[in-house]
Write a protein that holds these residues in place. Sequence first.
Motif, PDB file in Angstrom:
ATOM      1  N   TRP A 295       5.035  -6.202  -8.289  1.00  0.00           N
ATOM      2  CA  TRP A 295       5.234  -5.427  -9.520  1.00  0.00           C
ATOM      3  C   TRP A 295       4.428  -4.120  -9.509  1.00  0.00           C
ATOM      4  O   TRP A 295       3.509  -3.914 -10.305  1.00  0.00           O
ATOM      5  N   PRO A 296       4.798  -3.192  -8.618  1.00  0.00           N
ATOM      6  CA  PRO A 296       4.078  -1.909  -8.540  1.00  0.00           C
ATOM      7  C   PRO A 296       4.371  -1.034  -9.755  1.00  0.00           C
ATOM      8  O   PRO A 296       5.429  -0.429  -9.857  1.00  0.00           O
ATOM      9  N   ARG A 297       3.418  -0.957 -10.662  1.00  0.00           N
ATOM     10  CA  ARG A 297       3.622  -0.228 -11.915  1.00  0.00           C
ATOM     11  C   ARG A 297       3.379   1.273 -11.763  1.00  0.00           C
ATOM     12  O   ARG A 297       3.917   2.085 -12.517  1.00  0.00           O
ATOM     13  N   ASP A 298       2.556   1.650 -10.792  1.00  0.00           N
ATOM     14  CA  ASP A 298       2.190   3.057 -10.669  1.00  0.00           C
ATOM     15  C   ASP A 298       1.895   3.362  -9.212  1.00  0.00           C
ATOM     16  O   ASP A 298       1.530   2.469  -8.432  1.00  0.00           O
ATOM     17  N   LEU A 308      -1.295   7.336  -0.083  1.00  0.00           N
ATOM     18  CA  LEU A 308      -0.606   6.909  -1.289  1.00  0.00           C
ATOM     19  C   LEU A 308      -1.253   5.617  -1.777  1.00  0.00           C
ATOM     20  O   LEU A 308      -1.510   4.707  -0.983  1.00  0.00           O
ATOM     21  N   TYR A 309      -1.512   5.548  -3.080  1.00  0.00           N
ATOM     22  CA  TYR A 309      -2.137   4.374  -3.687  1.00  0.00           C
ATOM     23  C   TYR A 309      -1.162   3.762  -4.688  1.00  0.00           C
ATOM     24  O   TYR A 309      -0.558   4.480  -5.490  1.00  0.00           O
ATOM     25  N   VAL A 310      -1.031   2.439  -4.640  1.00  0.00           N
ATOM     26  CA  VAL A 310      -0.074   1.726  -5.480  1.00  0.00           C
ATOM     27  C   VAL A 310      -0.819   0.692  -6.316  1.00  0.00           C
ATOM     28  O   VAL A 310      -1.580  -0.122  -5.778  1.00  0.00           O
ATOM     29  N   ALA A 311      -0.604   0.729  -7.640  1.00  0.00           N
ATOM     30  CA  ALA A 311      -1.189  -0.259  -8.547  1.00  0.00           C
ATOM     31  C   ALA A 311      -0.192  -1.393  -8.734  1.00  0.00           C
ATOM     32  O   ALA A 311       0.833  -1.226  -9.404  1.00  0.00           O
ATOM     33  N   SER A 342      -2.676  -1.108 -13.633  1.00  0.00           N
ATOM     34  CA  SER A 342      -1.530  -0.413 -14.213  1.00  0.00           C
ATOM     35  C   SER A 342      -1.435   1.047 -13.809  1.00  0.00           C
ATOM     36  O   SER A 342      -0.360   1.644 -13.906  1.00  0.00           O
ATOM     37  N   CYS A 343      -2.526   1.662 -13.384  1.00  0.00           N
ATOM     38  CA  CYS A 343      -2.452   3.042 -12.910  1.00  0.00           C
ATOM     39  C   CYS A 343      -3.686   3.362 -12.095  1.00  0.00           C
ATOM     40  O   CYS A 343      -4.708   2.669 -12.174  1.00  0.00           O
ATOM     41  N   VAL A 344      -3.582   4.419 -11.303  1.00  0.00           N
ATOM     42  CA  VAL A 344      -4.732   4.919 -10.550  1.00  0.00           C
ATOM     43  C   VAL A 344      -4.645   6.439 -10.528  1.00  0.00           C
ATOM     44  O   VAL A 344      -3.577   7.011 -10.309  1.00  0.00           O
TER      45      VAL A 344
END
Length: 347
Positions: A295-298, A308-311, A342-344
């Motif tokens: 569930w990558p939200r951001d 690239l960073y995925v939350a 939820s975000c970064v």
Amino acid sequence: MSTEQRAYRAYIGSFTEAGGAGITVADVDRDTGALTPRYATDEVANPSYLALSPGGDVLYAVSETDEGAAAAFRTGDDPARPLTLLGAPVPVHGAAPTHLALAAGHLLTANYGSGSVSALPVDDDGGLGEPTAVLRHEGSGPNRERQGEPHAHEVLPDPSGGWLLGVDLGADAVWVYEPAGPRAHRKVRLRAGSGPRHLAFHPRGDRAYVVNELDPTVTVCRWDAASGTLEPLGETRVVPPGTDTATFPSEAAVSPDGRFVWVASRGHDSVATLALDTPGDRMELVTTTPCGGHWPRDLALDPSGSRLYVANERSGEVTWFALDPTTGVPSRDGSLEAPAASCVIFG
């Protein structure tokens, strides 16, 4: 203190009601991209989205609750307390704010639950005042479960600073606002049932890429900053043909050189790499890469544009990827445990 004077930081938002730490401050290793957590605060409930002031000295957070609020924190270099809350969270007079941005001396919030955009004045110290305007969207879409009413999901300034754009999932539309007031300028309708969620601009500033949550596509748009006009040009799917997994795209990032767009998709749990032509009018799906969780939200690029960073919200981590400079394809490098992430953002 500027990022040139110290190693830059990552700020990770999360849902406290789902076990998240609130806001986590982490150091970023410039060589490896690795995140090392240093501090966390849960003084604000559900700080699901964050934004930094231009100088990086104030961090803003939404409180994604039914009541809806926003908060400001002073950033600092004290390792024991790098964030100091500047007064109590301020009600935004809208429900479930999901996004925020700074423009024209105000903090703007997109309020999903009430389908509105709120404008809160920012004082000289970075603190927030009560909303001076609440702009309510109108409209609905064909998806009865998700589009019975407006659901503003994002608000952001255009690259020229002359306009604000509000992306509304429930109304299948993007509102263009004049920052002064703010005042509505025009409503741009997108394909019925697409469910626009977020958008990202081309580095030239004349194209925008709208992520559609209810259909796994990106809408390519021409943006004219002189007139505040957004013109849809076409759509591209972000999952391979024949994909039968329910897929809900969440966020996009554009490479600094304008050659690639990356889109995170929940359900399919992937990051799509899309190649752009030189004008930025056409995109082609290169491949999809597992997001490193569920569930990558951001997702967000680091300041160098090379990682690239995925939350990943439901699996509870932030995963980082090195980006191939030729193909744009991400390669997983590591992850940090971050429940209900939820975000970064970086600063």
